[in-house]
Design a protein around this motif. Structure first.
Motif, PDB file in Angstrom:
ATOM      1  N   MET A   1       0.841  -1.196   0.000  1.00 48.50           N
ATOM      2  CA  MET A   1       0.000   0.000   0.000  1.00 48.50           C
ATOM      3  C   MET A   1       0.872   1.240   0.000  1.00 48.50           C
ATOM      4  O   MET A   1       1.846   1.313   0.747  1.00 48.50           O
ATOM      5  N   ASN A   2       0.521   2.207  -0.833  1.00 54.26           N
ATOM      6  CA  ASN A   2       1.227   3.481  -0.762  1.00 54.26           C
ATOM      7  C   ASN A   2       0.470   4.419   0.182  1.00 54.26           C
ATOM      8  O   ASN A   2      -0.553   4.048   0.765  1.00 54.26           O
ATOM      9  N   LEU A   3       0.992   5.635   0.315  1.00 56.11           N
ATOM     10  CA  LEU A   3       0.389   6.581   1.255  1.00 56.11           C
ATOM     11  C   LEU A   3      -1.061   6.886   0.897  1.00 56.11           C
ATOM     12  O   LEU A   3      -1.932   6.951   1.772  1.00 56.11           O
ATOM     13  N   ALA A   4      -1.334   7.055  -0.395  1.00 55.11           N
ATOM     14  CA  ALA A   4      -2.702   7.343  -0.819  1.00 55.11           C
ATOM     15  C   ALA A   4      -3.640   6.200  -0.451  1.00 55.11           C
ATOM     16  O   ALA A   4      -4.779   6.423  -0.005  1.00 55.11           O
ATOM     17  N   ALA A   5      -3.174   4.962  -0.592  1.00 48.56           N
ATOM     18  CA  ALA A   5      -4.010   3.805  -0.266  1.00 48.56           C
ATOM     19  C   ALA A   5      -4.249   3.701   1.239  1.00 48.56           C
ATOM     20  O   ALA A   5      -5.344   3.327   1.681  1.00 48.56           O
ATOM     21  N   LEU A   6      -3.228   4.014   2.029  1.00 47.36           N
ATOM     22  CA  LEU A   6      -3.396   4.003   3.488  1.00 47.36           C
ATOM     23  C   LEU A   6      -4.456   5.013   3.917  1.00 47.36           C
ATOM     24  O   LEU A   6      -5.321   4.713   4.752  1.00 47.36           O
ATOM     25  N   ILE A   7      -4.392   6.203   3.338  1.00 44.35           N
ATOM     26  CA  ILE A   7      -5.364   7.247   3.697  1.00 44.35           C
ATOM     27  C   ILE A   7      -6.763   6.862   3.228  1.00 44.35           C
ATOM     28  O   ILE A   7      -7.758   7.053   3.951  1.00 44.35           O
ATOM     29  N   ALA A   8      -6.851   6.274   2.027  1.00 43.14           N
ATOM     30  CA  ALA A   8      -8.155   5.852   1.512  1.00 43.14           C
ATOM     31  C   ALA A   8      -8.767   4.768   2.407  1.00 43.14           C
ATOM     32  O   ALA A   8      -9.977   4.778   2.683  1.00 43.14           O
ATOM     33  N   GLU A   9      -7.941   3.830   2.859  1.00 40.51           N
ATOM     34  CA  GLU A   9      -8.440   2.771   3.741  1.00 40.51           C
ATOM     35  C   GLU A   9      -8.860   3.339   5.094  1.00 40.51           C
ATOM     36  O   GLU A   9      -9.861   2.907   5.683  1.00 40.51           O
ATOM     37  N   TYR A  10      -8.090   4.316   5.582  1.00 39.39           N
ATOM     38  CA  TYR A  10      -8.490   4.981   6.823  1.00 39.39           C
ATOM     39  C   TYR A  10      -9.868   5.619   6.650  1.00 39.39           C
ATOM     40  O   TYR A  10     -10.757   5.449   7.493  1.00 39.39           O
ATOM     41  N   ARG A  11     -10.051   6.368   5.577  1.00 41.38           N
ATOM     42  CA  ARG A  11     -11.318   7.080   5.377  1.00 41.38           C
ATOM     43  C   ARG A  11     -12.477   6.095   5.245  1.00 41.38           C
ATOM     44  O   ARG A  11     -13.589   6.354   5.744  1.00 41.38           O
ATOM     45  N   ARG A  12     -12.249   4.964   4.602  1.00 36.95           N
ATOM     46  CA  ARG A  12     -13.308   3.964   4.469  1.00 36.95           C
ATOM     47  C   ARG A  12     -13.701   3.414   5.832  1.00 36.95           C
ATOM     48  O   ARG A  12     -14.888   3.353   6.176  1.00 36.95           O
ATOM     49  N   ARG A  13     -12.717   3.041   6.626  1.00 42.36           N
ATOM     50  CA  ARG A  13     -13.002   2.438   7.924  1.00 42.36           C
ATOM     51  C   ARG A  13     -13.524   3.450   8.933  1.00 42.36           C
ATOM     52  O   ARG A  13     -14.296   3.093   9.836  1.00 42.36           O
ATOM     53  N   ALA A  14     -13.122   4.708   8.783  1.00 44.41           N
ATOM     54  CA  ALA A  14     -13.575   5.754   9.711  1.00 44.41           C
ATOM     55  C   ALA A  14     -14.865   6.413   9.257  1.00 44.41           C
ATOM     56  O   ALA A  14     -15.389   7.285   9.965  1.00 44.41           O
ATOM     57  N   ASP A  15     -15.380   5.994   8.075  1.00 43.89           N
ATOM     58  CA  ASP A  15     -16.569   6.623   7.499  1.00 43.89           C
ATOM     59  C   ASP A  15     -16.345   8.133   7.363  1.00 43.89           C
ATOM     60  O   ASP A  15     -17.174   8.947   7.773  1.00 43.89           O
TER      61      ASP A  15
END
Length: 224
Positions: A1-15
């Motif tokens: 995962m790159n930085l963009a993917a980490l942030i995207a996954e955070y936003r998904r899980r955090a709604d």
């Protein structure tokens, strides 16, 4: 995962996928880099014994007893002293308490040191003090060489561990001072999951006891 993917996954899980966001991008970049460092502290993920000035190699001058460790060094696994004539000598890892047991520990010098001790202040002490110049060579567990900044940057740790970093990002956001009771509960769950992946932190007392006990076997356990 790159930085963009980490942030995207955070936003998904955090709604938190729709602007205005609860956590801005700059905040999440900070959380992501902090997560990598925290994982390195707990699980010692980045081993390095390649010649790297200020991390694994340090120039030593005649009469120099202490070396200031680079900020990337977390744990020393093994050490050696290379004299100016090219001969290399393995150093035993121990604590200052063991060195201080010798009556002449402050004054004793030799052509090369025999032991290396952590003084608890981001420095190491060679004993006996080397009388000639040389190089201190370390094998260490370290922090990442650089932080993630751009979207395509990736954590230096192995890919298999990347997804677990998001748990720390969630924990940090949900445990902010203004968080409500529900977020505090979710923060605790996220931290528990992070600890399942990377383990818990050693306490300061455990680390002190570890570096103060004598370790002179052929298997090194680190001194930090």
């Amino acid at each position: 995962m790159n930085l963009a993917a980490l942030i995207a996954e955070y936003r998904r899980r955090a709604d938190d996928e729709v602007a205005p966001f609860f956590a801005e991008g700059a905040t999440l970049i900070g959380y992501a880099n902090e997560a990598v460092r925290e994982a390195c502290v707990r699980a010692r993920l980045l081993f390095d014994d390649a010649p790297r000035p200020g991390v694994t190699t340090y120039d030593v001058q005649p009469g120099q007893e202490r070396v200031e460790l680079g900020e990337l060094v977390h744990w020393i696994e093994a050490a050696s002293f290379i004299r100016a004539d090219g001969r290399e000598f393995e150093l035993e890892l121990t604590g200052l308490d063991w060195i201080r047991d010798h009556p002449d520990w402050r004054r004793k010098s030799a052509s090369r040191p025999k032991v290396l001790a952590d003084d608890g202040r981001e420095r190491v002490r060679m004993w006996p003090t080397p009388s000639g110049e040389g190089t201190l060579q370390l094998s260490v567990y370290r922090f990442p060489l650089k932080e993630m900044v751009a979207d395509e940057d990736t954590p230096e740790i192995r890919t298999i561990h990347h997804a677990g970093l998001v748990d720390w990002m969630l924990y940090r956001q949900w445990s902010r001072p203004e968080a409500d009771a529900e977020d505090q509960q979710k923060a605790g769950l996220a931290l528990t999951q992070f600890e399942r992946t990377f383990g818990t932190r050693d306490t300061a007392d455990v680390m002190r006891k570890h570096r103060e006990r004598k370790r002179v076997t052929t298997t090194y356990g680190g001194i930090r």
